[in-house]
Scaffold this motif. Sequence first.
Motif, PDB file in Angstrom:
ATOM      1  N   GLU A 131     -10.679 -15.423  -5.572  1.00 53.93           N
ATOM      2  CA  GLU A 131     -10.194 -15.337  -6.957  1.00 53.93           C
ATOM      3  C   GLU A 131     -11.377 -15.245  -7.928  1.00 53.93           C
ATOM      4  O   GLU A 131     -12.292 -16.060  -7.873  1.00 53.93           O
ATOM      5  CB  GLU A 131      -9.380 -16.612  -7.224  1.00 53.93           C
ATOM      6  CG  GLU A 131      -8.826 -16.778  -8.608  1.00 53.93           C
ATOM      7  CD  GLU A 131      -7.416 -16.232  -8.729  1.00 53.93           C
ATOM      8  OE1 GLU A 131      -6.645 -16.359  -7.749  1.00 53.93           O
ATOM      9  OE2 GLU A 131      -7.101 -15.690  -9.788  1.00 53.93           O
ATOM     10  N   ASP A 177       0.702  -2.003  -4.522  1.00 54.58           N
ATOM     11  CA  ASP A 177       0.083  -3.309  -4.291  1.00 54.58           C
ATOM     12  C   ASP A 177       0.570  -4.316  -5.337  1.00 54.58           C
ATOM     13  O   ASP A 177       0.735  -5.498  -5.040  1.00 54.58           O
ATOM     14  CB  ASP A 177      -1.453  -3.226  -4.373  1.00 54.58           C
ATOM     15  CG  ASP A 177      -2.094  -2.752  -3.079  1.00 54.58           C
ATOM     16  OD1 ASP A 177      -2.083  -1.532  -2.848  1.00 54.58           O
ATOM     17  OD2 ASP A 177      -2.591  -3.589  -2.302  1.00 54.58           O
ATOM     18  N   VAL A 178       0.767  -3.826  -6.556  1.00 53.45           N
ATOM     19  CA  VAL A 178       1.250  -4.699  -7.624  1.00 53.45           C
ATOM     20  C   VAL A 178       2.749  -4.989  -7.433  1.00 53.45           C
ATOM     21  O   VAL A 178       3.208  -6.103  -7.681  1.00 53.45           O
ATOM     22  CB  VAL A 178       0.958  -4.069  -9.011  1.00 53.45           C
ATOM     23  CG1 VAL A 178       1.845  -4.668 -10.092  1.00 53.45           C
ATOM     24  CG2 VAL A 178      -0.508  -4.289  -9.368  1.00 53.45           C
ATOM     25  N   GLN A 181       0.065  -9.193   1.660  1.00 56.17           N
ATOM     26  CA  GLN A 181       0.170 -10.435   2.433  1.00 56.17           C
ATOM     27  C   GLN A 181       1.631 -10.797   2.677  1.00 56.17           C
ATOM     28  O   GLN A 181       1.959 -11.361   3.715  1.00 56.17           O
ATOM     29  CB  GLN A 181      -0.532 -11.594   1.703  1.00 56.17           C
ATOM     30  CG  GLN A 181      -2.041 -11.441   1.563  1.00 56.17           C
ATOM     31  CD  GLN A 181      -2.443 -10.510   0.434  1.00 56.17           C
ATOM     32  OE1 GLN A 181      -1.593 -10.017  -0.319  1.00 56.17           O
ATOM     33  NE2 GLN A 181      -3.729 -10.223   0.316  1.00 56.17           N
ATOM     34  N   ALA A 236      -7.025  -6.701   2.583  1.00 53.67           N
ATOM     35  CA  ALA A 236      -6.833  -8.146   2.670  1.00 53.67           C
ATOM     36  C   ALA A 236      -5.490  -8.527   3.303  1.00 53.67           C
ATOM     37  O   ALA A 236      -4.819  -9.438   2.844  1.00 53.67           O
ATOM     38  CB  ALA A 236      -6.996  -8.797   1.290  1.00 53.67           C
ATOM     39  N   ALA A 237      -5.113  -7.794   4.354  1.00 50.63           N
ATOM     40  CA  ALA A 237      -3.852  -8.089   5.041  1.00 50.63           C
ATOM     41  C   ALA A 237      -4.092  -8.909   6.299  1.00 50.63           C
ATOM     42  O   ALA A 237      -3.173  -9.154   7.065  1.00 50.63           O
ATOM     43  CB  ALA A 237      -3.138  -6.785   5.416  1.00 50.63           C
ATOM     44  N   ALA A 266      -2.331 -17.749 -12.281  1.00 46.89           N
ATOM     45  CA  ALA A 266      -3.198 -18.221 -11.198  1.00 46.89           C
ATOM     46  C   ALA A 266      -2.761 -19.595 -10.673  1.00 46.89           C
ATOM     47  O   ALA A 266      -2.873 -19.884  -9.484  1.00 46.89           O
ATOM     48  CB  ALA A 266      -4.652 -18.264 -11.669  1.00 46.89           C
ATOM     49  N   ARG A 300       2.062 -10.694  -8.690  1.00 48.80           N
ATOM     50  CA  ARG A 300       0.787 -10.879  -9.393  1.00 48.80           C
ATOM     51  C   ARG A 300       0.923 -10.733 -10.894  1.00 48.80           C
ATOM     52  O   ARG A 300       0.051 -11.161 -11.642  1.00 48.80           O
ATOM     53  CB  ARG A 300      -0.261  -9.904  -8.848  1.00 48.80           C
ATOM     54  CG  ARG A 300      -0.612 -10.238  -7.418  1.00 48.80           C
ATOM     55  CD  ARG A 300      -1.990  -9.744  -7.043  1.00 48.80           C
ATOM     56  NE  ARG A 300      -2.323 -10.265  -5.724  1.00 48.80           N
ATOM     57  CZ  ARG A 300      -2.280  -9.545  -4.611  1.00 48.80           C
ATOM     58  NH1 ARG A 300      -1.962  -8.285  -4.648  1.00 48.80           N
ATOM     59  NH2 ARG A 300      -2.588 -10.099  -3.447  1.00 48.80           N
ATOM     60  N   PHE A 306      -7.058  -1.754  -7.192  1.00 49.74           N
ATOM     61  CA  PHE A 306      -5.838  -2.285  -7.793  1.00 49.74           C
ATOM     62  C   PHE A 306      -5.929  -3.798  -7.983  1.00 49.74           C
ATOM     63  O   PHE A 306      -6.630  -4.488  -7.247  1.00 49.74           O
ATOM     64  CB  PHE A 306      -4.632  -1.990  -6.898  1.00 49.74           C
ATOM     65  CG  PHE A 306      -4.346  -0.527  -6.697  1.00 49.74           C
ATOM     66  CD1 PHE A 306      -4.798   0.436  -7.587  1.00 49.74           C
ATOM     67  CD2 PHE A 306      -3.605  -0.116  -5.603  1.00 49.74           C
ATOM     68  CE1 PHE A 306      -4.517   1.784  -7.393  1.00 49.74           C
ATOM     69  CE2 PHE A 306      -3.303   1.234  -5.397  1.00 49.74           C
ATOM     70  CZ  PHE A 306      -3.765   2.178  -6.291  1.00 49.74           C
ATOM     71  N   VAL A 307      -5.141  -4.278  -8.939  1.00 46.75           N
ATOM     72  CA  VAL A 307      -5.052  -5.719  -9.186  1.00 46.75           C
ATOM     73  C   VAL A 307      -4.673  -6.437  -7.884  1.00 46.75           C
ATOM     74  O   VAL A 307      -3.664  -6.105  -7.257  1.00 46.75           O
ATOM     75  CB  VAL A 307      -3.989  -5.998 -10.276  1.00 46.75           C
ATOM     76  CG1 VAL A 307      -3.641  -7.480 -10.340  1.00 46.75           C
ATOM     77  CG2 VAL A 307      -4.478  -5.499 -11.630  1.00 46.75           C
TER      78      VAL A 307
END
Lengths: 207, 465
Positions: free
Chosen positions: B420, A22-23, A28, B412-413, A50, A45, B432-433
């Motif tokens: 946030e 994921d990182v 998305q 979240a796909a 941000a 990320r 996970f981050v």
Amino acid sequence: MQPFRSVTGPAIPLMMANVDTDVIIPIQRLVGTGREGLGPYAFERLRTRADGSENPDFVGNHPAWRGAPILLADENFGCGSSREGAVWALMGMGVRCVIAPSFGDIFFANCFQNGLLPVRLPIAAIRRIAEETEAAPGNARTTVDLERQVVITPRGEEIPFAVDARKRQALLEGLDDIALTLRQREAIEAWRARDRAARPWAWESVA
Amino acid sequence: MPSTMFDRIWDRHVVADLGEGWSLLYLDRILVHDLSGGRAMEELAEKGLRVAEPRKVFATPDHAVSSAPGRTAMTYRKGGELLARLRARCAAEGVRIFDLGQRGNGIVHVMAPELAIVLPGLTLACGDSHTCTNGGVGALAFGIGASELAHALATQTLPQRRPGTFRIRFEGARPPGVTAKDMILAAIGRFGAAAGTGMAMEYAGEAVRALSVEERLTLCNLSIEMGAKVGMVAPDDATFHYLAGRDFAPKGRLWEQAMAEWRALPSDEEAVFTRDETIRMADVPPQITWGTSPEQVVAVTGHVPPLEAARDAAQRAAWEAALRYMGLAPGQPLIGTKVDWVFIGSCTNSRLSDLRAAAAMLKGRRKAPHVTAWVVPGSEQVKAEAEAEGLHRRFLEAGFEWREPGCALCVAANGEAVPEGARCVSTSNRNFVGRQGSGARTHLASPATAAAAALAGAIVDARSF
Ligand code: SF4
């Protein structure tokens, strides 16, 4: 698949454990981006803050290591999701080899499918490469030679690594697994015929 | 020679020995989903190949579909486009697809056991790491990447290297208020997120035997969070009872024949595992994660560890980074931490028993006003059964949202995300981050702990709430 013989260049010292897929690439990006376009989003990320600006604390943003072909990490690199996009994103940012003490199993398999070489080395050896690299950012060069199965550190130390003979051959020649397996067609047919007789319940319930 | 259940299933499926521990393994079932399925099938077509055995392949959209009440395929446009490609390839190849709103649709690892697509003793692969969930019925199920998926579809086989075996025995009776989720989180906390790398897990012991099949699915689901591609529980009468009569379960004479084989699957008493560990249930309280790896977990009544407790400088740095991201301080108690979001769902905890456990916490109370709480059932069938019991009304009356089946906030796909900086207690499997959204802070916990957090507006011990 892109063949892999050897690579020489800077090594990004991303010395983190449990770097998950994921990182490496946020999901998305996989919904809307083709496999060729993922490079700019690798480590998104960690790479951006941000507000969208570049995070100077992320080693991959350091000028010495931009586009570097080798990535150093701590244990369990590529854990988590099966997304092959993690490999595509790494390759998209120029990485051809990741060196870590251990890898997530699915990520490890995905690497070989795409011509990215995952190398397992003891953490002490990886730390040495990182230190030698950080001592001379911009100049330090590491070599990963798959034919000889050695990593050559910036100071010239040769560290041997183990790799599966089957996977090594496929990488050196850029061979595709599907083509190899299709040569086993008769064995698969024979297995199917035997199994259908022995376990009809596993076949007929979905027929 | 005594052998493990894993060995038996593996050996039976070897089509060819490829040397050096590699085997060409036959796959009894393949599952595909919207995120990677359509693409993998397109890749085949581009190579001039077909799906080898379409009757053994099953498709369901789950990852990139909106969970909004009344959603359609196009509520989330990008997901709708992926789904359109999956539909087209399934139609062209003769692969069954359980489409949105249809019976059978749902999160791929929820619908497969539910329809008995997966059965004891079968091999199953899917382009998703939580395929290990299916081991809860005694199958050898594992996640693969997109290239391997294309290979699997084209040949119904996969070259795989035999993993080692790792058994965890949960001994003693399960204390009240402790769930399967707590058991597996405690195991990950103890052994670490990489302990199962290169291993196939088997969960055994008195406390596992006493679990329902749905709870065993939860247990196996997090095997990948310990690094293992495979997690298994031996099939028994509970398994057979669960599977009997489901859509793709064998019927009549075939069922009898299958049962006879399934009874012979469990590992022999004397079987030797590469690694064997025991956890005493008396040492397993309800768990919650505090960091950004599932191994960063403590008792819900516990504290974030002090940095001095880290085993080395690298772990200390990882903890510091996790705490910075999570907005927590070393040594602070988890209880009382303010919560903004609660997500009850995912292939870990979205089955009927999970929703019942969450609903049982409500007792006519309402969620805290500042909390957004979502319940996303794992499948159309779970949704229908929950509604038949009136669970949805209890959630709605408590101020929770009752949504459509899918992965939703787990990954979240699908255009939905935890905002946030928001803190979310989630019944999913990854903290996970950025997993639940950019900057989202995830605490993994059981459905009871999550529901209680929604009511209190903060992390609480569900046993005394
Ligand atoms: S619910 Fe989450 S973990 Fe499960 S399949 Fe969907 S995205 Fe993956």
